[in-house]
Design a protein around this motif. Structure first.
Motif, PDB file in Angstrom:
ATOM      1  N   ALA A  38       0.827  -1.205   0.000  1.00  0.00           N
ATOM      2  CA  ALA A  38       0.000   0.000   0.000  1.00  0.00           C
ATOM      3  C   ALA A  38       0.863   1.258   0.000  1.00  0.00           C
ATOM      4  N   MET A  39       1.967   1.229   0.745  1.00  0.00           N
ATOM      5  CA  MET A  39       2.861   2.380   0.789  1.00  0.00           C
ATOM      6  C   MET A  39       3.542   2.592  -0.560  1.00  0.00           C
ATOM      7  N   LEU A  40       4.008   1.506  -1.164  1.00  0.00           N
ATOM      8  CA  LEU A  40       4.713   1.611  -2.437  1.00  0.00           C
ATOM      9  C   LEU A  40       3.786   2.098  -3.549  1.00  0.00           C
ATOM     10  N   VAL A  41       2.583   1.559  -3.605  1.00  0.00           N
ATOM     11  CA  VAL A  41       1.625   2.004  -4.617  1.00  0.00           C
ATOM     12  C   VAL A  41       1.275   3.477  -4.400  1.00  0.00           C
ATOM     13  N   GLY A  42       1.072   3.866  -3.142  1.00  0.00           N
ATOM     14  CA  GLY A  42       0.770   5.261  -2.855  1.00  0.00           C
ATOM     15  C   GLY A  42       1.892   6.185  -3.265  1.00  0.00           C
ATOM     16  N   LEU A  43       3.143   5.794  -2.972  1.00  0.00           N
ATOM     17  CA  LEU A  43       4.289   6.623  -3.360  1.00  0.00           C
ATOM     18  C   LEU A  43       4.388   6.739  -4.878  1.00  0.00           C
ATOM     19  N   TYR A  44       4.269   5.625  -5.562  1.00  0.00           N
ATOM     20  CA  TYR A  44       4.354   5.650  -7.027  1.00  0.00           C
ATOM     21  C   TYR A  44       3.319   6.606  -7.621  1.00  0.00           C
ATOM     22  N   ASP A  45       2.081   6.480  -7.177  1.00  0.00           N
ATOM     23  CA  ASP A  45       1.018   7.343  -7.693  1.00  0.00           C
ATOM     24  C   ASP A  45       1.279   8.807  -7.354  1.00  0.00           C
ATOM     25  N   ALA A  46       1.828   9.053  -6.164  1.00  0.00           N
ATOM     26  CA  ALA A  46       2.070  10.430  -5.734  1.00  0.00           C
ATOM     27  C   ALA A  46       3.191  11.077  -6.544  1.00  0.00           C
ATOM     28  N   TRP A  47       4.256  10.330  -6.833  1.00  0.00           N
ATOM     29  CA  TRP A  47       5.334  10.900  -7.656  1.00  0.00           C
ATOM     30  C   TRP A  47       4.798  11.280  -9.038  1.00  0.00           C
ATOM     31  N   LEU A  48       3.985  10.414  -9.623  1.00  0.00           N
ATOM     32  CA  LEU A  48       3.426  10.719 -10.945  1.00  0.00           C
ATOM     33  C   LEU A  48       2.485  11.917 -10.881  1.00  0.00           C
ATOM     34  N   ALA A  49       1.683  11.998  -9.821  1.00  0.00           N
ATOM     35  CA  ALA A  49       0.751  13.113  -9.673  1.00  0.00           C
ATOM     36  C   ALA A  49       1.505  14.428  -9.528  1.00  0.00           C
ATOM     37  N   ALA A  50       2.586  14.430  -8.762  1.00  0.00           N
ATOM     38  CA  ALA A  50       3.375  15.650  -8.575  1.00  0.00           C
ATOM     39  C   ALA A  50       3.989  16.107  -9.893  1.00  0.00           C
ATOM     40  N   ASP A  51       4.498  15.147 -10.668  1.00  0.00           N
ATOM     41  CA  ASP A  51       5.096  15.501 -11.960  1.00  0.00           C
ATOM     42  C   ASP A  51       4.068  16.069 -12.930  1.00  0.00           C
ATOM     43  N   ALA A  52       2.853  15.540 -12.863  1.00  0.00           N
ATOM     44  CA  ALA A  52       1.826  15.921 -13.834  1.00  0.00           C
ATOM     45  C   ALA A  52       1.140  17.238 -13.488  1.00  0.00           C
ATOM     46  N   ASP A  53       1.218  17.675 -12.247  1.00  0.00           N
ATOM     47  CA  ASP A  53       0.495  18.871 -11.791  1.00  0.00           C
ATOM     48  C   ASP A  53       1.442  20.063 -11.738  1.00  0.00           C
ATOM     49  N   ASP A  54       1.281  20.992 -12.666  1.00  0.00           N
ATOM     50  CA  ASP A  54       2.181  22.138 -12.728  1.00  0.00           C
ATOM     51  C   ASP A  54       1.997  23.111 -11.571  1.00  0.00           C
ATOM     52  N   THR A  55       0.917  22.962 -10.797  1.00  0.00           N
ATOM     53  CA  THR A  55       0.757  23.826  -9.624  1.00  0.00           C
ATOM     54  C   THR A  55       1.564  23.312  -8.430  1.00  0.00           C
ATOM     55  N   VAL A  56       2.055  22.063  -8.527  1.00  0.00           N
ATOM     56  CA  VAL A  56       2.954  21.526  -7.501  1.00  0.00           C
ATOM     57  C   VAL A  56       4.382  21.926  -7.874  1.00  0.00           C
ATOM     58  N   ARG A  57       5.063  22.618  -6.957  1.00  0.00           N
ATOM     59  CA  ARG A  57       6.425  23.079  -7.241  1.00  0.00           C
ATOM     60  C   ARG A  57       7.486  22.357  -6.422  1.00  0.00           C
ATOM     61  N   SER A  58       7.059  21.647  -5.392  1.00  0.00           N
ATOM     62  CA  SER A  58       8.003  20.885  -4.577  1.00  0.00           C
ATOM     63  C   SER A  58       7.254  19.780  -3.870  1.00  0.00           C
ATOM     64  N   VAL A  59       8.017  18.799  -3.388  1.00  0.00           N
ATOM     65  CA  VAL A  59       7.451  17.680  -2.640  1.00  0.00           C
ATOM     66  C   VAL A  59       8.248  17.507  -1.356  1.00  0.00           C
ATOM     67  N   VAL A  60       7.557  17.295  -0.257  1.00  0.00           N
ATOM     68  CA  VAL A  60       8.198  16.942   1.020  1.00  0.00           C
ATOM     69  C   VAL A  60       7.756  15.538   1.378  1.00  0.00           C
ATOM     70  N   ILE A  61       8.715  14.677   1.707  1.00  0.00           N
ATOM     71  CA  ILE A  61       8.395  13.324   2.141  1.00  0.00           C
ATOM     72  C   ILE A  61       8.840  13.151   3.588  1.00  0.00           C
ATOM     73  N   THR A  62       7.964  12.584   4.396  1.00  0.00           N
ATOM     74  CA  THR A  62       8.235  12.402   5.815  1.00  0.00           C
ATOM     75  C   THR A  62       7.540  11.133   6.293  1.00  0.00           C
ATOM     76  N   GLY A  63       7.607  10.873   7.593  1.00  0.00           N
ATOM     77  CA  GLY A  63       6.965   9.693   8.154  1.00  0.00           C
ATOM     78  C   GLY A  63       6.136  10.048   9.367  1.00  0.00           C
ATOM     79  N   SER A  64       5.182   9.213   9.701  1.00  0.00           N
ATOM     80  CA  SER A  64       4.313   9.457  10.850  1.00  0.00           C
ATOM     81  C   SER A  64       4.831   8.723  12.078  1.00  0.00           C
ATOM     82  N   GLY A  65       4.347   9.128  13.250  1.00  0.00           N
ATOM     83  CA  GLY A  65       4.642   8.403  14.474  1.00  0.00           C
ATOM     84  C   GLY A  65       6.070   8.481  14.956  1.00  0.00           C
ATOM     85  N   GLY A  66       6.819   9.484  14.501  1.00  0.00           N
ATOM     86  CA  GLY A  66       8.174   9.662  15.002  1.00  0.00           C
ATOM     87  C   GLY A  66       9.249   8.878  14.285  1.00  0.00           C
ATOM     88  N   SER A  67       8.918   8.230  13.162  1.00  0.00           N
ATOM     89  CA  SER A  67       9.915   7.521  12.350  1.00  0.00           C
ATOM     90  C   SER A  67       9.726   7.885  10.885  1.00  0.00           C
TER      91      SER A  67
END
Length: 273
Positions: A38-67
């Motif tokens: 689920a995480m890998l599919v979500g990441l893959y889709d998100a990278w493609l969405a960011a590339d395709a959306d010209d209103t997105v100018r940067s991406v921040v990746i982080t984790g929940s729960g302190g890790s």
């Protein structure tokens, strides 16, 4: 700045939007954000969405729960259960390379990617990190490539990328000992660029992203592309490639707007044109 949903995501990957920044949060805190389908599919889709959306100018990746990410779920693998999220198996079968694209091994996003690391960023987490552009860590973060300690190989790209990103002696020590590294050590050897107080990594990363967002998007993307595509070229080849990337930027409306805004002492309004 208000934050709102930036896409569908999955049960293990949250996608939010803050201004022109897409925020991706690895969201499996009970397993220190160990990788799942689920995480890998979500990441893959998100990278493609960011590339395709010209209103997105940067991406921040982080984790929940302190890790950030603890890599593969070794407990699940040892139990013979495989990776969590079997209902995404059809997506993996449709694109056998999906997991490598998700982990940035076989995909380089067009937009700058800033990593905000707290807690564990080890094994596959450190491998994802190597695919990001700018890296911020909380002081209590832990890094490392533990694979050899488990009789495994860091096949997410580390034997190739790490010696190109940090001095070879440090890369080989990390790869061959499988020991943990503190955030201060990671900064000293160049694996991360900034160490901040625990809990401040995300806000710091968002601040960096906001500065990027204020710049000309065509210029930003061309600069990022030039840095990576010239990395293994000779100096002469790299300088020629830089001119190919850079010269057209001076002819854009955004370049003219940047100069005009400077002369008029106001913030520029860039339109990707």
């Amino acid at each position: 700045m208000a934050r709102h949903s930036g896409g569908t995501g999955t049960e293990h990957l949250t996608v939010e939007r803050e201004g022109a920044t897409l925020i991706l949060t690895l969201n499996r805190p009970e397993a220190k954000n160990a990788l799942s389908l689920a995480m890998l599919v979500g990441l893959y889709d998100a990278w493609l969405a960011a590339d395709a959306d010209d209103t997105v100018r940067s991406v921040v990746i982080t984790g929940s729960g302190g890790s950030f990410c603890a890599g593969m779920d070794l407990k699940a693998l040892a139990a013979g259960g495989g990776m969590a999220g079997e209902h995404y198996r059809d997506r993996m079968k449709a694109d056998p390379d999906l997991h490598w694209k998700a982990m940035l091994r076989h995909h380089r996003p067009r937009k700058p990617v800033v990593a905000a690391v707290e807690g564990y960023c080890v094994a596959g987490g450190t491998e994802i990190l190597q695919g990001t552009d700018i890296r911020v860590a909380g002081r209590g973060a832990t890094f490392g490539l533990f694979e050899v300690r488990r009789g495994l190989f860091p096949i997410g790209g580390s034997t190739v990328r790490l010696p190109r990103q940090i001095p070879r002696t440090h890369a080989l020590e990390m790869l061959l000992t499988g020991r943990p590294y503190t955030a201060d050590e990671a900064e000293r050897i160049g694996l991360v660029g900034r160490v901040v107080p625990d809990g401040a990594a995300l806000d710091t990363a968002l601040g960096i992203a906001e500065r990027i967002n204020a710049c000309g998007p065509l210029a930003v993307e061309a600069v990022k592309a030039a840095v990576y595509e010239t990395a293994e070229m000779t100096e002469a080849e790299g300088l020629a490639a830089e001119l190919e990337r850079g010269r057209p930027i001076f002819e854009t409306a955004d370049a003219k707007e940047g100069a005009l805004a400077f002369a008029e002492k106001r913030d520029p309004v860039y339109r990707r044109a």
